[in-house]
Scaffold this motif. Structure first.
Motif, PDB file in Angstrom:
ATOM      1  N   GLY A   1      -0.365  12.134   9.746  1.00 34.03           N
ATOM      2  CA  GLY A   1       1.030  12.045   9.322  1.00 34.03           C
ATOM      3  C   GLY A   1       1.281  11.083   8.181  1.00 34.03           C
ATOM      4  O   GLY A   1       2.435  10.876   7.800  1.00 34.03           O
ATOM      5  N   TYR A   2       0.211  10.498   7.590  1.00 36.67           N
ATOM      6  CA  TYR A   2       0.436   9.577   6.482  1.00 36.67           C
ATOM      7  C   TYR A   2       0.096  10.240   5.141  1.00 36.67           C
ATOM      8  O   TYR A   2       0.981  10.525   4.347  1.00 36.67           O
ATOM      9  CB  TYR A   2      -0.366   8.291   6.700  1.00 36.67           C
ATOM     10  N   HIS A   3      -1.203  10.515   4.922  1.00 36.00           N
ATOM     11  CA  HIS A   3      -1.577  11.121   3.640  1.00 36.00           C
ATOM     12  C   HIS A   3      -2.178  12.507   3.800  1.00 36.00           C
ATOM     13  O   HIS A   3      -2.796  13.039   2.889  1.00 36.00           O
ATOM     14  CB  HIS A   3      -2.560  10.211   2.896  1.00 36.00           C
TER      15      HIS A   3
ATOM     16  N   VAL B   1      -5.971   8.375  -3.605  1.00 37.58           N
ATOM     17  CA  VAL B   1      -4.629   7.794  -3.690  1.00 37.58           C
ATOM     18  C   VAL B   1      -4.636   6.275  -3.551  1.00 37.58           C
ATOM     19  O   VAL B   1      -3.600   5.638  -3.743  1.00 37.58           O
ATOM     20  CB  VAL B   1      -3.699   8.364  -2.590  1.00 37.58           C
TER      21      VAL B   1
ATOM     22  N   SER C   1       1.359   9.747  -2.615  1.00 35.91           N
ATOM     23  CA  SER C   1       0.913  10.961  -1.946  1.00 35.91           C
ATOM     24  C   SER C   1       1.511  11.114  -0.559  1.00 35.91           C
ATOM     25  O   SER C   1       1.554  12.201  -0.008  1.00 35.91           O
ATOM     26  CB  SER C   1      -0.610  10.962  -1.841  1.00 35.91           C
ATOM     27  N   HIS C   2       1.980  10.012   0.026  1.00 38.75           N
ATOM     28  CA  HIS C   2       2.492  10.117   1.403  1.00 38.75           C
ATOM     29  C   HIS C   2       3.853  10.810   1.446  1.00 38.75           C
ATOM     30  O   HIS C   2       4.308  11.200   2.509  1.00 38.75           O
ATOM     31  CB  HIS C   2       2.568   8.739   2.056  1.00 38.75           C
TER      32      HIS C   2
ATOM     33  N   ASP D   1       1.451   4.137  -3.382  1.00 42.91           N
ATOM     34  CA  ASP D   1       0.828   5.458  -3.249  1.00 42.91           C
ATOM     35  C   ASP D   1       1.937   6.490  -3.116  1.00 42.91           C
ATOM     36  O   ASP D   1       2.824   6.355  -2.271  1.00 42.91           O
ATOM     37  CB  ASP D   1      -0.070   5.477  -2.016  1.00 42.91           C
TER      38      ASP D   1
ATOM     39  N   MET E   1       0.794  16.211  -4.958  1.00 40.09           N
ATOM     40  CA  MET E   1      -0.598  15.799  -4.950  1.00 40.09           C
ATOM     41  C   MET E   1      -1.321  16.188  -6.230  1.00 40.09           C
ATOM     42  O   MET E   1      -2.240  15.501  -6.659  1.00 40.09           O
ATOM     43  CB  MET E   1      -1.320  16.451  -3.770  1.00 40.09           C
TER      44      MET E   1
ATOM     45  N   GLN F   1      -6.006   4.358   9.235  1.00 40.75           N
ATOM     46  CA  GLN F   1      -5.871   3.945  10.636  1.00 40.75           C
ATOM     47  C   GLN F   1      -4.592   4.378  11.342  1.00 40.75           C
ATOM     48  O   GLN F   1      -4.303   3.890  12.433  1.00 40.75           O
ATOM     49  CB  GLN F   1      -6.010   2.409  10.783  1.00 40.75           C
ATOM     50  N   LEU F   2      -3.795   5.219  10.727  1.00 39.87           N
ATOM     51  CA  LEU F   2      -2.637   5.709  11.474  1.00 39.87           C
ATOM     52  C   LEU F   2      -3.137   6.469  12.702  1.00 39.87           C
ATOM     53  O   LEU F   2      -4.115   7.216  12.610  1.00 39.87           O
ATOM     54  CB  LEU F   2      -1.778   6.644  10.605  1.00 39.87           C
TER      55      LEU F   2
ATOM     56  N   TYR G   1       4.001  13.989   3.367  1.00 46.43           N
ATOM     57  CA  TYR G   1       3.685  14.005   4.798  1.00 46.43           C
ATOM     58  C   TYR G   1       4.659  13.157   5.610  1.00 46.43           C
ATOM     59  O   TYR G   1       5.221  13.611   6.595  1.00 46.43           O
ATOM     60  CB  TYR G   1       2.225  13.591   5.015  1.00 46.43           C
ATOM     61  N   VAL G   2       4.883  11.912   5.153  1.00 44.26           N
ATOM     62  CA  VAL G   2       5.800  11.046   5.895  1.00 44.26           C
ATOM     63  C   VAL G   2       7.251  11.503   5.710  1.00 44.26           C
ATOM     64  O   VAL G   2       8.046  11.456   6.634  1.00 44.26           O
ATOM     65  CB  VAL G   2       5.644   9.578   5.431  1.00 44.26           C
TER      66      VAL G   2
ATOM     67  N   ARG H   1       1.857  19.656  -1.846  1.00 46.25           N
ATOM     68  CA  ARG H   1       0.763  19.971  -2.742  1.00 46.25           C
ATOM     69  C   ARG H   1       1.156  19.807  -4.216  1.00 46.25           C
ATOM     70  O   ARG H   1       0.350  19.392  -5.054  1.00 46.25           O
ATOM     71  CB  ARG H   1       0.243  21.389  -2.484  1.00 46.25           C
TER      72      ARG H   1
ATOM     73  N   ASP I   1       0.841  -1.205   0.000  1.00 47.36           N
ATOM     74  CA  ASP I   1       0.000   0.000   0.000  1.00 47.36           C
ATOM     75  C   ASP I   1       0.874   1.252   0.000  1.00 47.36           C
ATOM     76  O   ASP I   1       0.643   2.200  -0.755  1.00 47.36           O
ATOM     77  CB  ASP I   1      -0.862   0.062   1.271  1.00 47.36           C
ATOM     78  N   ASN I   2       1.862   1.221   0.871  1.00 50.53           N
ATOM     79  CA  ASN I   2       2.729   2.388   1.031  1.00 50.53           C
ATOM     80  C   ASN I   2       3.479   2.710  -0.257  1.00 50.53           C
ATOM     81  O   ASN I   2       3.581   3.862  -0.676  1.00 50.53           O
ATOM     82  CB  ASN I   2       3.716   2.106   2.179  1.00 50.53           C
TER      83      ASN I   2
ATOM     84  N   ALA J   1       3.180   1.707  13.165  1.00 47.67           N
ATOM     85  CA  ALA J   1       2.191   2.386  14.017  1.00 47.67           C
ATOM     86  C   ALA J   1       0.786   2.149  13.477  1.00 47.67           C
ATOM     87  O   ALA J   1      -0.169   1.933  14.233  1.00 47.67           O
ATOM     88  CB  ALA J   1       2.487   3.883  14.091  1.00 47.67           C
ATOM     89  N   GLN J   2       0.665   2.184  12.155  1.00 45.24           N
ATOM     90  CA  GLN J   2      -0.611   1.939  11.505  1.00 45.24           C
ATOM     91  C   GLN J   2      -1.128   0.536  11.850  1.00 45.24           C
ATOM     92  O   GLN J   2      -2.281   0.361  12.246  1.00 45.24           O
ATOM     93  CB  GLN J   2      -0.411   2.074   9.992  1.00 45.24           C
TER      94      GLN J   2
ATOM     95  N   GLN K   1      -7.795  16.120  -3.369  1.00 42.27           N
ATOM     96  CA  GLN K   1      -9.143  15.628  -3.662  1.00 42.27           C
ATOM     97  C   GLN K   1     -10.149  16.697  -3.271  1.00 42.27           C
ATOM     98  O   GLN K   1     -10.106  17.228  -2.160  1.00 42.27           O
ATOM     99  CB  GLN K   1      -9.380  14.328  -2.888  1.00 42.27           C
TER     100      GLN K   1
ATOM    101  N   ILE L   1      -9.730   7.090  -0.369  1.00 48.70           N
ATOM    102  CA  ILE L   1      -9.595   8.356  -1.090  1.00 48.70           C
ATOM    103  C   ILE L   1      -8.896   8.084  -2.419  1.00 48.70           C
ATOM    104  O   ILE L   1      -8.554   6.931  -2.731  1.00 48.70           O
ATOM    105  CB  ILE L   1      -8.867   9.437  -0.255  1.00 48.70           C
TER     106      ILE L   1
ATOM    107  N   ILE M   1       5.858   4.663  10.404  1.00 53.31           N
ATOM    108  CA  ILE M   1       4.444   4.916  10.117  1.00 53.31           C
ATOM    109  C   ILE M   1       3.664   3.616   9.950  1.00 53.31           C
ATOM    110  O   ILE M   1       2.588   3.423  10.519  1.00 53.31           O
ATOM    111  CB  ILE M   1       4.325   5.799   8.843  1.00 53.31           C
ATOM    112  N   ILE M   2       4.223   2.697   9.173  1.00 57.27           N
ATOM    113  CA  ILE M   2       3.484   1.463   8.853  1.00 57.27           C
ATOM    114  C   ILE M   2       3.311   0.596  10.098  1.00 57.27           C
ATOM    115  O   ILE M   2       2.256   0.007  10.321  1.00 57.27           O
ATOM    116  CB  ILE M   2       4.192   0.700   7.709  1.00 57.27           C
TER     117      ILE M   2
END
Ligand code: FES
Ligand code: FES
Ligand code: FES
Lengths: 345, 345, 345
Positions: C67-69, A320, A157-158, A155, A175, C51-52, A161-162, A172, A151-152, A302-303, C85, A318, A299-300
């Motif tokens: 902090g992810y997307h 992404v 778009s992260h 995508d 994005m 779910q982060l 942020y990450v 932006r 998944d990470n 923690a997710q 989006q 969404i 991040i992953i």
């Protein structure tokens, strides 16, 4: 559950040196080493005598010697010697696994059943043997199931942020670039072009761009690895769909192998080319890549911990998620196939 | 399950100083300390007031005082004082355990039922009180069930592989010496003589050997401890079966007490004699022994973890397993006896 | 199980700065932060996208950004932005919790059901806003259920044993002072007066006592916090029952909030007054208090571990348990009420 009739990455060739490597792959504890002629070998990591992991042993010319009472096993798992005893019982052997080395990667086949032999060669990853690139890699262990890493990677778009503090740059800008998601068979491709954009610092350090650049990000998902190709040419000079296009390239290999249902191995390499007129910035590329992947791991994990804590609640999708969802459907389909086969037997 | 109507080692006498010692023995949390006349005492490690472990308390003349609200208990478990309260309720007491000190070892009897009293004295281990020897010891905690430690000590062949870098020496030499395994009642003896062999460095440092030596290794298994006697005399000068033989001696005591079904305490001492013409090399003997046992711990814990991981798969036996298998049969027999007794009640 | 239709301490106001605070309260993972106008806010600590934990995000003017997307949520849990989006799906929101800040304490209401709204204001703790006192506090995490902390605070007899080296002083003196236990509604009061006693060093450093002192200890238990007021006046000069009495005061706030059924948060502050003729000894008071609470934590966690180990055996009560037992009965009654309500619905 994960599709088993597949080649998965067991390790990078560079890992197999003078010591055995212990690794659990698809739930199977395995010891990896090189046999007498330097070939990669994999055995169940358990001595048949008193169950010590063979990875606690030592490598000798003929194979691997157990670190407890000294039984010696060949790369095919046969017991070659029992110190102090003439006769070797027929039961004295260790289960071997099928491994194959290709393009500096050690691939393993752990079929759905013991007699499911590979029906294909392991994947090719020619970048590692392309003299125009240098590459280097490493390994992360994840306390998270492997699909969250897919998944990470699928995508983009992260990044904003990450990886705000490493490679992220302007969130932006990333994005707003149009993204194309396409798929064929068991693969998914996510492609994004950012034409006529300003080159980021890593790029200008590595390549003598004249001004604005045409930049691309290409993600190719395969069941057991992803290939991510990013790079840029001088704006307007090349066709970004041409596989032989020039410019500065960063090519990432991402081998993702389930360790267990809930943990994963993430084998990665980064490759890039250098321009004769610029300093070699590969060490920087390598370090940045490594730091970026360490950020993803935080991040992953923690997710995943949160998903467990909340007992896997529903997700709101969404834009992404298109690529990642397509990859998930492939794995679901392959798992269903397996279940049907098993039921039919 | 382990045989319970037995004396087990609770600790070495040297451990009982001015602080209570907390230790779980055969699944029972126990606090060990010395009572008013210096006698070893053992109580359930739980204050009857609000359940703080008594081992968090302090020793006073009359007994042990709880570290929360100050209840004082005697070595027999009776509550002697409740600070700020006159009357002591009849329920205010702590369960005592039967302990006995002999030869610098504290033995405990935790019978199968509360009213199974000892029918014998704790074992004698005269080496600790023999003025010809000095001794010193210690304690290892094992994340492994106690029978795996028996297995290890009853087999001499692992010396060449596990202890390659410490006392191991030539693996094949050890392997080729003939081994005698014998048993009587609930004991097992493994004896190996290596006549006319070259003395190893530790031996020549400790004893003025004239040339080749007659060397012995004698392992005596008892349910709750093993005694291992190794040593050597000048070749051809003495009868290796004579219990009063001379030469350099190393005598190991190995008290093995289950902590739980899956963890163990390993209490050990090493004793040796010294020759007036040689430097005292006991500190070296002690250090080497300690390092050797640390090596065993690594192997045995890895072995156990792997047995769990593979869900206890079948073992292939080899020649070195004779002594260990005999000891296992004794424990199985004692456990069966217990089950029959329990069923009959 | 714990009474839920209550205000519990979520944190101290001083904790809510420029970073989100993650905290599990009554079994619910919550992220605490300040909204656009500085108001305390609490959301379920889980992004509705993938779910982060939101606590891995950052605070921005309008709320908290994942902090992810990069999804942005307001203090009411509404999704305010999905980067890249246009449309925000109606399901894109995060569950908010009711919080209220009062007297430098952030209180949270997590009702028995989602629609159980608070029927009262959070408790007042005026000491924090009384200019005659300075105060400072902190937080301990306990591997023990919250009622064991109540027990500890409602009993003064442990001072002499647990805090022997810090504030304990003479154990027997403390034990012999008469103690009054009284209760009203859902509160318990434990009061002890030690008249005409010698002032301890902390007191003489803080206040110019003339000689002997009249000392008091007042514990007020409420379901989610205890207020403990200790202090002393010159002997014979004041009525110890007068709430406006003078002298040196130490006032402790003890907010105890279940984290889970078996773990707890312990939020504390200590406040004291200072006399113009004496050095300000508040830093000493604060340090001593903190050290004392660290001693309690060791004991209570050991107690709980032992209760588990012995599978919660029966306790023998003594005189000091009167206050604690009364508090336990209040909680049992409130839990029963809840069970009856749930059954009736
Ligand atoms: S356990 Fe491997 S040789 Fe004994
Ligand atoms: S718990 Fe031991 S005296 Fe209270
Ligand atoms: S997980 Fe929060 S924005 Fe994706």
């Amino acid at each position: 559950m994960f599709p088993r009739n597949q080649w998965y990455v067991a390790g990078l060739s560079s890992e197999l040196q003078d010591k055995p490597v212990a690794r659990t792959l698809l739930g199977k504890p395995v010891v990896l080493f090189r046999g007498p002629s330097g070939e990669a070998a994999a055995l169940e990591d358990r001595c048949c005598h008193r169950q010590l992991p063979l990875s606690y042993g030592t490598l000798e010319d003929g194979g691997i010697r157990c670190g407890y009472h000294g039984l010696l096993f060949g790369p095919d798992g046969k017991c070659l010697e029992i110190p102090g005893q003439e006769k070797i019982p027929s039961k004295a052997f260790v289960k071997p696994y099928i491994v194959q080395e290709r393009n500096q990667i050690v691939w393993i086949w752990i079929g759905q059943t013991d007699d499911t032999a590979p029906d294909c060669e392991p994947p090719e990853y020619a970048v590692h043997d392309n003299p125009k690139y240098q590459f280097k890699g490493g390994l992360f262990h994840y306390e998270a199931p492997y699909q969250l890493i897919h998944d990470n990677l699928l995508d983009l778009s992260h990044l904003g942020y990450v990886h705000l503090k490493t490679i992220g740059g302007n969130a932006r800008l990333h994005m707003s670039a149009p993204t194309r998601v396409e798929g064929e068979g068991d693969t998914v491709r996510v492609v994004r072009w950012m034409k006529e954009s300003a080159p980021p610092p890593t790029y200008t350090a590595a390549w003598p761009y004249k001004g604005l650049i045409d930049r691309w990000q290409e993600i190719e998902f395969n069941l057991s690895y992803l290939a991510i190709w990013t790079g840029a040419t001088d704006a307007g000079t090349e066709d970004l769909a041409d596989p032989a296009r020039g410019g500065f390239h960063m090519r990432g290999f991402h081998g993702i192998t389930p360790e267990t249902e809930t943990t994963s191995h993430y084998f990665w390499t980064i490759a890039s080319n250098s321009h004769p007129d610029c300093d070699d910035n590969f060490p920087t590329v390598y370090e940045q890549t490594k730091n970026t992947f360490a950020e993803d791991k935080v991040i992953i994990e923690a997710q995943y911990k949160n998903m467990l804590q909340f007992d896997n609640p529903a997700c709101v999708d969404i834009h992404v998620d298109a690529g990642a969802n397509r990859a998930r459907r492939i794995i679901t389909r392959l798992n269903l196939q397996t279940l049907e086969q098993v039921a039919a037997e």
